[in-house]
Scaffold this motif. Structure first.
Motif, PDB file in Angstrom:
ATOM      1  N   PHE A 181       2.369  13.795  -4.097  1.00 52.11           N
ATOM      2  CA  PHE A 181       1.952  12.548  -3.486  1.00 52.11           C
ATOM      3  C   PHE A 181       3.329  11.645  -3.907  1.00 52.11           C
ATOM      4  O   PHE A 181       4.015  11.761  -4.721  1.00 52.11           O
TER       5      PHE A 181
ATOM      6  N   LYS B 129     -12.768   9.417  -2.933  1.00 52.35           N
ATOM      7  CA  LYS B 129     -12.438   7.892  -3.528  1.00 52.35           C
ATOM      8  C   LYS B 129     -10.933   7.730  -3.384  1.00 52.35           C
ATOM      9  O   LYS B 129     -10.767   6.509  -2.982  1.00 52.35           O
ATOM     10  N   SER B 130     -10.326   8.480  -3.460  1.00 51.25           N
ATOM     11  CA  SER B 130      -8.797   8.362  -3.069  1.00 51.25           C
ATOM     12  C   SER B 130      -8.363   7.540  -1.792  1.00 51.25           C
ATOM     13  O   SER B 130      -7.320   7.168  -1.284  1.00 51.25           O
TER      14      SER B 130
ATOM     15  N   LYS C  90      -6.807  15.415   3.346  1.00 46.97           N
ATOM     16  CA  LYS C  90      -5.616  15.518   2.601  1.00 46.97           C
ATOM     17  C   LYS C  90      -5.805  15.390   1.018  1.00 46.97           C
ATOM     18  O   LYS C  90      -4.866  15.592   0.382  1.00 46.97           O
ATOM     19  N   TYR C  91      -6.845  14.456   0.678  1.00 44.40           N
ATOM     20  CA  TYR C  91      -7.039  14.620  -0.595  1.00 44.40           C
ATOM     21  C   TYR C  91      -8.051  15.257  -1.364  1.00 44.40           C
ATOM     22  O   TYR C  91      -9.171  15.404  -0.800  1.00 44.40           O
ATOM     23  N   PRO C  92      -7.942  15.576  -2.716  1.00 47.10           N
ATOM     24  CA  PRO C  92      -8.954  16.308  -3.363  1.00 47.10           C
ATOM     25  C   PRO C  92     -10.168  15.500  -3.632  1.00 47.10           C
ATOM     26  O   PRO C  92     -11.324  16.342  -3.847  1.00 47.10           O
ATOM     27  N   ARG C  93     -10.204  14.300  -3.747  1.00 50.08           N
ATOM     28  CA  ARG C  93     -11.631  13.330  -3.708  1.00 50.08           C
ATOM     29  C   ARG C  93     -11.712  12.213  -2.639  1.00 50.08           C
ATOM     30  O   ARG C  93     -10.533  11.572  -2.671  1.00 50.08           O
TER      31      ARG C  93
ATOM     32  N   ILE D 123      -9.945   5.412  -0.419  1.00 54.60           N
ATOM     33  CA  ILE D 123     -10.275   3.976  -0.217  1.00 54.60           C
ATOM     34  C   ILE D 123      -9.148   2.956   0.115  1.00 54.60           C
ATOM     35  O   ILE D 123      -9.077   2.358   1.347  1.00 54.60           O
ATOM     36  N   LEU D 124      -7.934   3.010  -0.505  1.00 58.68           N
ATOM     37  CA  LEU D 124      -6.951   2.370  -0.293  1.00 58.68           C
ATOM     38  C   LEU D 124      -6.169   2.759   1.079  1.00 58.68           C
ATOM     39  O   LEU D 124      -5.930   1.798   1.898  1.00 58.68           O
ATOM     40  N   PRO D 125      -5.924   4.060   1.600  1.00 60.23           N
ATOM     41  CA  PRO D 125      -5.592   4.180   2.852  1.00 60.23           C
ATOM     42  C   PRO D 125      -6.381   3.451   3.876  1.00 60.23           C
ATOM     43  O   PRO D 125      -6.240   3.285   4.955  1.00 60.23           O
TER      44      PRO D 125
ATOM     45  N   THR E  69      -6.067  -0.109   4.307  1.00 58.59           N
ATOM     46  CA  THR E  69      -4.871  -0.207   4.908  1.00 58.59           C
ATOM     47  C   THR E  69      -4.930  -0.036   6.493  1.00 58.59           C
ATOM     48  O   THR E  69      -4.433  -0.934   7.429  1.00 58.59           O
TER      49      THR E  69
ATOM     50  N   LEU F 278      -4.294   5.539  -7.256  1.00 58.01           N
ATOM     51  CA  LEU F 278      -4.244   6.762  -6.433  1.00 58.01           C
ATOM     52  C   LEU F 278      -5.676   7.192  -6.296  1.00 58.01           C
ATOM     53  O   LEU F 278      -6.026   7.817  -5.214  1.00 58.01           O
ATOM     54  N   GLU F 279      -6.516   7.063  -7.617  1.00 61.72           N
ATOM     55  CA  GLU F 279      -8.004   7.643  -7.451  1.00 61.72           C
ATOM     56  C   GLU F 279      -8.669   6.839  -6.789  1.00 61.72           C
ATOM     57  O   GLU F 279     -10.029   7.089  -6.592  1.00 61.72           O
ATOM     58  N   GLY F 280      -8.230   5.579  -6.253  1.00 60.88           N
ATOM     59  CA  GLY F 280      -9.090   4.501  -5.578  1.00 60.88           C
ATOM     60  C   GLY F 280      -9.634   3.558  -6.332  1.00 60.88           C
ATOM     61  O   GLY F 280     -10.585   2.821  -5.805  1.00 60.88           O
TER      62      GLY F 280
ATOM     63  N   TYR G 257      -6.850  12.652 -11.498  1.00 58.41           N
ATOM     64  CA  TYR G 257      -7.991  13.632 -11.737  1.00 58.41           C
ATOM     65  C   TYR G 257      -8.242  14.233 -12.915  1.00 58.41           C
ATOM     66  O   TYR G 257      -8.832  15.337 -12.866  1.00 58.41           O
TER      67      TYR G 257
ATOM     68  N   VAL H 227       1.813  14.365   0.245  1.00 62.68           N
ATOM     69  CA  VAL H 227       0.860  13.249   1.097  1.00 62.68           C
ATOM     70  C   VAL H 227       1.726  12.071   0.474  1.00 62.68           C
ATOM     71  O   VAL H 227       1.914  11.755  -0.553  1.00 62.68           O
TER      72      VAL H 227
ATOM     73  N   ARG I  37      -7.172  11.343   6.982  1.00 65.32           N
ATOM     74  CA  ARG I  37      -6.855  11.286   5.641  1.00 65.32           C
ATOM     75  C   ARG I  37      -7.749  11.808   4.769  1.00 65.32           C
ATOM     76  O   ARG I  37      -7.125  12.215   3.532  1.00 65.32           O
TER      77      ARG I  37
END
Lengths: 158, 427
Positions: free
Chosen positions: B120, A22-23, A17-20, A25-27, A30, B181-183, B201, B161, A14
């Motif tokens: 996304f 912290k994103s 796939k994300y630029p940051r 966390i939720l995946p 899960t 989405l940013e956590g 972001y 994604v 995962r």
């Protein structure tokens, strides 16, 4: 470690796939929930180490999202939708029927740790009410006969 | 009559596979877009179509895309809002489960229109199956080179994604979705800045509902004028309505905008259950004011439902017959909104809690004189005083019920019991 190799690999997959970070966390929560069935402080620490985000940020996010149980639950988590569309077609009587069949009250777990029964908000299955979710799966247009069959099948699987 | 545009192949179990989707004309719009259209042309076509946001707000989609600053050096993001959680609404799930490539293609075209290279799809966490089918569709699209690098040899790159949430209604609100989405915890943000300028972001971002995006490939294939030829003057095209509650044939029905509510309920939905009469109808999801049976001929479009005193919202039509106690309904709804309030704004956080206490005690037969006036006052103090629409959403059905069914609430307080006891048995 609570998280197994498969879960850790999924979380790492995962991350690209994300630029940051912290994103993720939720995946990651899960993935952990799917493996363990509930979340815990130890899991937040492990996720924090894997994705390199401070522990407190993982714990803070987890505390907000009610879909993840924070305490151990039975092997089968039965979530009955009690919101309006399901309620109009007997969601309360469905909860009552499950309580009777399982011999527990809403919010409780059977002594063999097989079933936990709770009721939840709208699950987006309004045109096939009443319904319940057991772990990942939706069971819709429920009747007493269907509920009997579902419980029997899950008991057989153990 | 049903008018199946988005639902054309909804009954074909193979539609979830890319080969079938392509055989049915899928990804032609994506190819046409990339090979023959400039982003501005795509936006113009969608503007011409009159397509409005299908998540509930009804904001013109083309205009939303146009708000993205053309000269921003930052990356842009396209987000598909698949957090479908408004009670009564179950249409996006059907699109993702039965025709996921239609959503992927719509997302791709929208991403191109705003110059985004990363899109996304935020799917509510409980939707395990829809999310898995979306994942599979995205993977198939990569395998066929419809996503990834240098798509159709045009030099355009796009990654996609599928992201799943954690069971929070508030995350369907676009700024809360961005935080999620940013956590972060899913709490809404103050606007401005709007997401088109500072979204994910802090970069330009467009958030569109699943159904809105799924309409886009059809608009590109057939033209904006074709789409605008359906529906009414201001509400164009088709809309999927989720029909639930006390009707014979609940389900998701796609009809032209402007179709009478009575047609949806009586013809498509088979009418009320045998031996019963309709008492009230929620036309656009649990956040919208009630309609009475006398208003059943209202056309289902944004303007007509507004003129009838409610909102088209997400198109979730919930029918209640004469056995339904309105205090019981309102207790169910305020419990929901209290549970889902993110807690950021005091009027919503505290107000929904007070409303739940008051309404629950009336429902239990412990209501006191003056309770209804207290409810009125709390509602007035929430409405319009919160960052996001959740506060308003909690209040609108309550105010509507107190206006239309005040006697029933008063009866509860005076007689310590329901005028009609809602005891619905499942079969």
């Amino acid at each position: 470690m609570i998280l197994n190799k498969i879960s850790i690999a999924e979380i790492k997959e995962r991350m690209v796939k994300y630029p940051r970070r912290k994103s993720v966390i939720l995946p990651a929560l899960t993935v952990a929930y799917r493996q363990v069935g509930h979340l815990s402080d130890q899991i937040y620490r492990e996720i924090s180490d894997i994705i390199e985000v401070p522990y407190i940020e993982v714990a803070e996010a987890a505390s907000f999202y009610t879909m993840f149980p924070k305490e151990p639950v039975g092997k089968y988590l039965i979530q009955v939708c009690h919101n309006i569309s399901c309620a109009l077609l007997g969601a309360d009587s469905l909860v009552g029927y499950l309580e009777e069949k399982l011999g527990i009250k809403k919010g409780e777990t059977t002594p063999d740790n097989l079933f936990t029964l709770i009721s939840v908000e709208c699950l987006g299955s309004c045109a096939s009410a009443p319904m319940m979710q057991i772990n990942d799966k939706y069971y819709e247009n429920l009747t007493r006969e269907k509920v009997d069959r579902i419980l029997e099948e899950l008991r057989r699987q153990g | 009559m049903e008018k199946r545009i988005l639902f054309k192949y909804i009954d074909d179990p193979n539609q979830i596979h890319i080969d079938t989707y392509i055989a049915h004309g899928g990804y032609k719009a994506w190819e046409k877009t990339l090979k023959t259209m400039q982003p501005a042309q795509v936006i113009d076509e969608v503007k011409k179509s009159g397509l409005r946001g299908r998540g509930g707000a009804g904001f013109p989609a083309g205009m939303k895309w146009n708000f993205v600053p053309k000269d921003s050096p930052k990356p842009r993001y396209l987000i598909c809002n698949a957090d479908e959680s408004e009670p009564g609404t179950c249409k996006d799930r059907v699109l993702m489960e039965q025709d996921p490539h239609g959503v992927v293609e719509g997302m791709a075209i929208a991403a191109y229109a705003i110059g985004s290279h990363l899109a996304f799809c935020y799917v509510r966490g409980e939707f395990v199956k829809p999310a898995a089918l979306m994942e599979q569709a995205v993977k198939e699209a990569y395998d066929k080179k419809m996503l990834g690098k240098n798509i159709f040899g045009t030099g355009y790159d796009l990654n996609m994604v599928v992201h799943t949430g954690g069971g929070a209604y508030i995350c369907g609100e676009e700024t809360a979705l961005l935080n999620s989405l940013e956590g972060e915890r899913g709490m809404s943000r103050i606007r401005p800045p709007f997401p088109a300028v500072e979204g994910l972001y802090a970069c330009p971002t467009v958030v569109n509902n699943v159904e809105t995006l799924a309409a886009v490939p059809h608009i590109i294939n057939n033209g904006g004028e074709w789409y605008a030829s359906m529906g009414t003057e201001k509400s164009k095209g088709t809309k999927i309505f989720s029909l639930s509650g006390h009707v014979k044939k609940p389900g998701n029905y796609e009809v032209e905008m402007g179709t009478p509510l009575s047609y949806l309920i009586s013809e498509l939905g088979g009418g009320p259950l045998d031996g019963h009469k309709i008492k009230a109808i929620i036309p656009g999801g649990s956040s919208t004011p009630f309609l009475l049976p006398s208003q059943i001929d209202a056309p289902l479009d944004y303007e007509s439902i507004a003129a009838a005193g409610s909102m088209l919202g997400s198109g979730a039509v919930i029918v209640m017959d004469e056995r339904t106690c309105m205090v019981w309904v309102i207790e169910r709804l305020i419990h929901f909104y209290r549970h889902e309030s993110c807690g950021k704004c005091t009027p919503c956080r505290e107000g929904t809690g007070w409303l739940e206490q008051l309404i629950s005690r009336i429902e239990r037969g412990e209501g006191k004189p003056g309770d209804l006036e207290k409810i009125d006052s709390i509602c007035d103090n929430i409405l319009g005083r919160t960052i996001c629409p959740l506060g308003d959403a909690a209040v609108m059905p309550i105010q509507s019920a107190l206006k239309l069914f005040r006697d029933e609430f008063q009866y509860h307080i005076d007689h310590k019991k329901c005028l009609v006891k809602s005891e619905f048995e499942f079969k």
